[in-house]
Design a protein around this motif. Structure first.
Motif, short mmCIF file in Angstrom:
data_model
loop_
_atom_site.label_atom_id
_atom_site.label_comp_id
_atom_site.label_asym_id
_atom_site.label_seq_id
_atom_site.Cartn_x
_atom_site.Cartn_y
_atom_site.Cartn_z
N PHE A 48 0.73 -1.23 -0.03
CA PHE A 48 0.05 -0.01 0.15
C PHE A 48 0.96 1.30 0.04
CE2 PHE A 48 -2.66 -3.23 2.04
CZ PHE A 48 -3.72 -3.21 1.24
N GLU A 49 2.03 1.33 0.44
CA GLU A 49 2.79 2.25 0.56
C GLU A 49 3.01 3.40 -0.67
OE1 GLU A 49 6.55 1.69 2.42
OE2 GLU A 49 7.20 0.27 0.86
N ASP A 50 2.89 2.67 -1.94
CA ASP A 50 3.16 3.34 -3.10
C ASP A 50 2.06 3.32 -3.99
OD1 ASP A 50 5.72 4.69 -2.59
OD2 ASP A 50 6.54 2.67 -3.03
N LEU A 51 0.89 2.95 -3.31
CA LEU A 51 -0.36 2.51 -4.29
C LEU A 51 -0.96 3.61 -4.88
CD1 LEU A 51 -2.02 -0.19 -5.11
CD2 LEU A 51 -3.46 0.49 -3.17
N ALA A 52 -1.35 4.82 -3.88
CA ALA A 52 -1.98 5.98 -4.64
C ALA A 52 -1.57 7.15 -3.88
CB ALA A 52 -3.31 5.66 -4.96
N PRO A 53 -1.64 8.42 -4.18
CA PRO A 53 -1.27 9.50 -3.33
C PRO A 53 -2.14 9.61 -2.23
CG PRO A 53 -1.23 10.08 -5.73
CD PRO A 53 -1.47 8.72 -5.59
N ASN A 54 -3.38 9.31 -2.43
CA ASN A 54 -4.21 9.42 -1.24
C ASN A 54 -4.37 8.14 -0.21
OD1 ASN A 54 -5.58 8.42 -3.41
ND2 ASN A 54 -7.60 8.95 -2.73
N VAL A 55 -3.53 7.39 -0.49
CA VAL A 55 -3.58 5.91 0.50
C VAL A 55 -2.36 6.10 1.45
CG1 VAL A 55 -3.38 3.55 0.42
CG2 VAL A 55 -4.91 4.59 -1.29
N ASN A 56 -2.77 5.93 2.52
CA ASN A 56 -1.56 5.66 3.59
C ASN A 56 -1.68 4.28 4.26
OD1 ASN A 56 -0.68 8.62 3.35
ND2 ASN A 56 -2.66 9.20 4.32
N PHE A 57 -0.80 3.92 4.92
CA PHE A 57 -0.61 2.71 5.68
C PHE A 57 -0.62 2.92 6.97
CE2 PHE A 57 1.21 -1.24 7.17
CZ PHE A 57 0.27 -2.16 6.84
N MET A 58 -1.33 2.06 7.87
CA MET A 58 -0.89 2.30 9.32
C MET A 58 -0.81 0.70 9.83
SD MET A 58 -2.95 3.73 12.54
CE MET A 58 -2.69 3.26 14.27
N GLU A 59 0.32 0.27 10.43
CA GLU A 59 0.33 -1.00 10.94
C GLU A 59 0.13 -1.14 12.20
OE1 GLU A 59 4.97 -1.56 12.26
OE2 GLU A 59 4.90 -1.18 9.96
N ALA A 60 -0.63 -2.30 12.51
CA ALA A 60 -0.96 -2.58 14.23
C ALA A 60 -0.43 -3.99 14.46
CB ALA A 60 -2.51 -2.07 14.24
N ASP A 61 0.27 -4.15 15.30
CA ASP A 61 0.70 -5.60 15.69
C ASP A 61 -0.42 -5.85 16.97
OD1 ASP A 61 1.82 -7.63 16.92
OD2 ASP A 61 3.93 -6.97 16.85
N VAL A 62 -1.45 -6.61 16.29
CA VAL A 62 -2.53 -6.94 17.45
C VAL A 62 -2.19 -7.99 18.18
CG1 VAL A 62 -4.30 -5.68 15.96
CG2 VAL A 62 -3.63 -8.06 15.46
N ARG A 63 -1.11 -8.73 17.99
CA ARG A 63 -0.65 -9.81 18.89
C ARG A 63 0.24 -9.41 20.01
NH1 ARG A 63 0.34 -14.53 14.18
NH2 ARG A 63 -1.65 -14.38 13.38
N GLN A 64 0.63 -8.22 19.85
CA GLN A 64 1.66 -7.88 20.88
C GLN A 64 1.33 -6.28 21.37
OE1 GLN A 64 6.04 -8.41 20.17
NE2 GLN A 64 5.58 -10.70 19.26
N GLU A 65 1.79 -5.51 20.50
CA GLU A 65 1.48 -3.86 21.10
C GLU A 65 0.16 -3.69 21.48
OE1 GLU A 65 2.52 0.46 19.62
OE2 GLU A 65 3.04 -1.20 18.40
#
Length: 353
Positions: A48-65
């Motif tokens: 997703f990081e270079d998919l389109a100018p209006n797309v942002n990515f947010m990661e979430a480690d739901v198993r730890q953090e």
């Protein structure tokens, strides 16, 4: 006035997240003034990081953090700070349902995926099986965005996350090299998470040998990383100099996708590699055992004629391939002759020349 900002939630496994990419791309193209944030596991950033100018990515480690209710509450507070207006839950499991509940209480516009569980149960039933196609995940995702007020009309315009010429091979290790005009580049990803989706290793070895006999100048790249790959691929690479264990040499998923984008064909199980190859516009010959394309999980833009599976009364017995074989022999896979697979690969290669 608040600008529209859509949160797209999809954690899950690699292949499931990959199937969201064409839909998010089409959403971004049709609504360029709408901000889109994709919330997923860290590995998905590459998609997703270079998919389109209006797309942002947010990661979430739901198993730890962000584990447990306390962690999900912290994640919710972090998401609210992004000034979201709409939430699309494309996963609909306990974690995303909890977040969805919080967003609903906050009076956000929220919609979630319909997994058609009843239809799935009828498809895999051992008695009174109903062999009718289920809606694909792509259609299910489109339905979510339509209910949110963002209908998508040009999904089929998606071709690849790379330009038409593919990713930059110069960024890969030297062993990959340049693709020469007389070479056929074939990818093979022979393993999957469940035994019901894996073509037997001894038969796949015959497939490799027959391919090399038909295409002496070919190069075969083995994809996948894990215990089984580490046990099998080194033996095949030692036996056939045309073969490369890609996982030994490629450090990132972006590099894997770059190499895939230059393949003539990918041979894959019903697994993540089918969907990764689909994201770079490469035709896939797919092998289906316990699972079935009727469940809707074919790769994006893949030709159904390139899906190989036996017509057995017990198929499909599972949506995801995890159910043990009722006969104990996985005849849905062992009964597929290697020549059938090689013939299908040859047909795909010939269609591209």
């Amino acid at each position: 006035m608040r600008h529209e900002h859509i949160l797209v939630i999809r954690f899950s496994a690699l292949g499931d997240v990959a199937m969201t990419v064409p839909v998010v791309w089409a959403l971004a193209q049709e609504y360029p003034d709408v901000r889109i944030t994709v919330l997923s596991r860290p590995f998905a950033r590459t998609f997703f990081e270079d998919l389109a100018p209006n797309v942002n990515f947010m990661e979430a480690d739901v198993r730890q953090e962000y584990h447990g209710v306390k962690g999900l509450n912290a994640l919710y507070r972090r998401l609210v700070a992004k000034q979201l207006t709409h939430v699309a839950d494309l996963h609909s499991v306990l974690r995303s349902e909890y977040l969805r509940m919080r967003f609903n209480l906050g009076r956000f516009r929220v919609e979630h995926i319909d997994k058609h569980r009843q239809e799935r149960r009828r498809l895999v039933s051992r008695t009174n099986k109903v062999m009718e196609p289920l809606p694909t995940p792509f259609q299910n995702y489109l339905d979510v965005f339509s209910r949110l007020g963002f209908p998508i009309h040009h999904l089929d315009d998606f071709r690849s996350i790379f330009p038409p010429e593919g990713g930059n091979l110069n960024l890969l290790p030297r062993i990959i090299g340049e693709k020469r005009s007389w070479e056929q580049w074939i990818g093979i990803a022979p393993f999957a998470a469940h035994e019901g989706k894996v073509y037997p290793t001894e038969l796949m070895e015959q497939v490799v040998g027959q391919l090399i006999a038909r295409y002496p100048k070919c190069r075969i790249f083995f994809f996948g990383r894990g215990r089984q790959e580490d046990e099998v691929f080194p033996q095949w690479v030692k036996r056939w100099p045309q073969c490369v264990y890609a996982g030994w040499h490629l450090e990132t998923m972006h590099q894997e996708l770059t190499l895939m984008s230059h393949l003539d064909v990918m041979l894959s199980m019903d697994s993540a590699n089918m969907h990764m190859a689909s994201l770079v516009g490469v035709p896939v010959v797919s092998i289906w055992g316990a699972t079935h394309p009727l469940a809707g999980f074919m790769g994006f833009h893949q030709n159904p004629d390139n899906a190989i599976g036996l017509d057995l009364d017990c198929r499909p017995c599972s949506i995801y391939g995890q159910r043990p074989c009722q006969w104990g022999d996985y005849r849905c896979l062992t009964g597929i002759p290697p020549k059938t697979i090689v013939d299908k690969i040859e047909k795909v290669i010939n269609s591209r020349t």
